[in-house]
Design a protein around this motif. Structure first.
Motif, PDB file in Angstrom:
ATOM      1  N   LYS A  34       3.401 -87.979   8.565  1.00 26.87           N
ATOM      2  CA  LYS A  34       4.515 -88.588   9.120  1.00 26.87           C
ATOM      3  C   LYS A  34       4.375 -90.225   8.907  1.00 26.87           C
ATOM      4  N   ASP A 148       7.063 -80.720  12.427  1.00 21.04           N
ATOM      5  CA  ASP A 148       8.467 -80.430  13.160  1.00 21.04           C
ATOM      6  C   ASP A 148       8.487 -79.295  13.731  1.00 21.04           C
ATOM      7  N   HIS A 425      15.595 -79.133  14.392  1.00 23.22           N
ATOM      8  CA  HIS A 425      14.632 -79.421  15.792  1.00 23.22           C
ATOM      9  C   HIS A 425      15.240 -78.634  17.028  1.00 23.22           C
TER      10      HIS A 425
END
Length: 650
Positions: A34, A148, A425
């Motif tokens: 990330k 995620d 998400h």
């Protein structure tokens, strides 16, 4: 004025190398990390580095890391410093990013690995290993990383094709190396009746797990003992991978009805259970009681998948009974303290009978059976497994033989479920998986052929389920660099040669002896050549072998040059002449196996229509591939020389 402008310009030129070093490129890993903050300097790894774990769980992870470092890098004591790699668990680290989050700090004299949990710390070691296999010199900096989506994995159909425990263990290690954490094992299924003279009694079916309550149910041509399957789950859990076992009912159940014909549906076929037969429920209650017995459970993972897909909906009375069946077995699984998973079928099986929603994991796989938005609105947690994107059916001519990884990498995330695209998400989208369905039983495909399809799919789905749309690495870079990464420490089912090695030579191999090569097989694409002067040899004489395959100097039935793997035997229409030297060259790809004699192409064994299906519309295909065995020579009479092994892949 001119001097005032010149001084800042000179300062910017002088400082630019430092700034460039401090902001070095993000290192390549799968999945992509990330965040990366580069710094000056570098750390050089060698086997002199000490691991310094803090606490019991960190020590467990350190033991795994040390073993993997040796498997992956070998002996590196000749160079490098005696730096340290510390391992620690700190639940407050990145606490808003979930239990899988971790941090890596690379300094010139030490590396610090910190995870929110044991799982997060273990993922940190996977990232470190991937960095080290690309180079022992690591740029200093800080990585912070987290997924995620919490569920990332794939499903393997072992019902229609048996896979060995060693294969499953290797696959677990592959998944763990790329931070995939859910391995769904589909334990029962059957072939298609049309390939077996339209006769259910002749149609292939298998249930792959030992049963003491119904021993006649278990397949005799390959199954797992309860003890072995339990141990597999424990080993997988230690590597961060959850095994999700599936007993697929009430369709896809020919193995059950072969065992107990009375529970087969007379209306919908013997691959469907009769939903109104008390024996159907007795058998399933027995199995779940056996496998989920709290005193000695076979299924120790938190999830149990109960199937529930592709049952007929033409009679509403049957639909209501199907819904009642689904609800019953969701609650039955939960009564043993497990969480139930199901295939999405409730858009197909609409009705009034309630089916439990809370805490049920539903796979959205086909819009014909479950509409993702509708399932989410009903309250289900869902796994994205859209068949038009992520279904592999090897060598079948429909769905994907190999996933279109470029399209997936560029366009797909778990929020895309066929033609429905939901919010990224969304809290009820728990993750994504791909599937390997071995629909065409008996089509000649090998375990290693299937693995050849799994490997690029794992890379791609690992990336997309971890990073969603946040990835920054262009596809061409991803595809080029992923090919240089290992499968996992100690795993080489692709049978690739050592890094930076493309050929091997054994000048005078002896009969019935180990070849002594660093690899025991060579995978696609390859060329193996040798000179042989055979003497008198009986049929069945082996020339080369490994644990997975043999090459015959003389096949058992025909006495021809041939090979065998995964229980399938093949031959070329060629018999080696006795007492005369012949140069034999065999080239193998994932599509065909070619034989050259004295430099001329003799015959190609490719993917053809299955010999038993030549008159059928939509036949099976017959796969004739070989990962070439190089562990040892067979016991043959004659002389063998100039063995050359070349790996031809890019």
């Amino acid at each position: 004025m001119k001097h005032g402008l010149l001084i800042p310009l000179l300062l910017s030129i002088l400082l630019s190398p430092v700034r460039g070093l401090a902001q070095s490129d993000k290192p390549f890993t799968i999945p992509e990390v990330k965040s990366w903050s580069g710094a000056e300097g570098s750390f050089h790894y060698s086997d002199l580095c000490r691991l310094t774990p803090k606490g019991k769980e960190a020590t467990e992870v350190a033991v795994l890391l040390r073993q993997d470092l040796r498997e992956l890098l070998g002996d590196t004591t000749k160079a490098g410093s005696a730096g340290t790699i510390s391992l620690a668990i700190r639940p407050t680290l990145l606490s808003d990013k979930g239990s899988e989050a971790y941090r890596i700090e690379i300094l010139p004299d030490r590396i610090s690995l910190t995870g929110n949990s044991r799982q997060g710390l273990y993922w940190a070691t996977r990232t470190l290993l991937q960095l080290l296999e690309q180079g022992r010199e690591l740029s200093c900096g800080v990585i912070e990383d987290y997924p995620d989506y919490p569920i990332r994995g794939f499903m393997l159909d072992v019902g229609r094709k048996f896979f060995s425990l060693n294969f499953l263990r290797a696959t677990v290690k592959l998944m763990a190396y790329y931070k995939m954490n859910a391995f769904h094992i589909h334990l029962n299924d059957n072939g298609f009746k049309k390939f077996y003279s339209d006769d259910w009694d002749k149609t292939y079916a298998a249930f792959r797990l030992e049963s003491e309550t119904h021993p006649g149910l278990t397949a005799t041509d390959g199954h797992y003992s309860k003890a072995d399957f339990r141990q597999l789950q424990l080993e997988a859990a230690s590597l961060g991978v959850t095994i999700i076992p599936e007993i697929d009912v009430p369709a896809h159940t020919l193995a059950f009805t072969h065992y107990m014909p009375s529970i087969g549906s007379k209306e919908y076929g013997a691959d469907h259970m009769d939903l109104f037969s008390p024996d159907t429920y007795r058998v399933l209650d027995d199995l779940l009681g056996e496998y989920l017995d709290p005193a000695d459970p076979t299924f120790i993972s938190p999830y149990v998948h109960i199937g529930t897909d592709e049952y007929s909906n033409k009679d509403q009375r049957v639909v209501e009974q199907f819904r009642a069946f689904t609800d019953r077995y969701i609650r039955k699984v939960e009564s043993y303290g497990k969480r139930a998973a199901v295939w999405g079928s409730l858009s197909h099986a609409r009705g009034k009978t309630p089916v439990k929603v809370d805490d049920v994991l539903l796979y959205c796989w086909s819009m014909d059976y479950s509409l993702a938005r509708e399932m989410i609105d009903m309250g289900y947690d869902v796994v994205s497994m859209p068949d038009r994107w992520v279904y592999i059916v090897p060598a079948a001519g429909y769905y994907y033989d190999y996933l279109d990884i470029e399209k997936l990498y560029k366009e797909w995330t778990p929020a895309t479920m066929n033609s429905e695209t939901l919010e990224e998400h969304h809290p009820q989208i728990k993750g994504g998986m791909f599937a390997v369905w071995n629909d065409h039983c008996g089509n000649g495909i090998s375990q290693q052929d299937v693995y050849h399809r799994i490997f690029p799919a794992v890379h791609t789905l690992a990336a997309k389920t971890w990073q969603g749309r946040s990835g920054t690495v262009p596809y061409d870079t991803f595809d080029q660099k992923r090919r240089g990464l290992s499968e996992a420490p100690g795993v080489n089912l692709l049978a690739r040669p050592e890094k930076d090695r493309r050929s091997y030579v054994v000048s005078s191999p002896k009969a019935d002896s180990p070849l002594g090569l660093p690899i025991t097989e060579i995978g696609y694409d390859y060329r193996v050549s040798f000179r042989i002067t055979p003497g008198e040899n009986p049929r069945g004489t082996v020339l080369f072998s490994s644990k997975d395959a043999v090459v015959y100097l003389s096949t058992p039935e025909e006495g021809l040059l041939g090979f065998e793997r995964d229980g399938y035997r093949y031959h070329w229409d060629y018999r080696l002449p006795i007492g005369r030297e012949t140069k034999v060259t065999i080239e193998g790809t994932n599509r065909e196996t070619r034989l050259y004699i004295d430099g001329r192409l003799q015959e190609t064994l490719g993917i053809i229509v299955h010999p038993e299906d030549r008159e059928l519309k939509g036949p099976r295909y017959w796969v004739q591939t070989l990962v070439f065995p190089l562990e040892r020579t067979g016991r043959f009479t004659g002389s063998l020389s100039d063995l050359r092994v070349e790996w031809l892949s890019n």
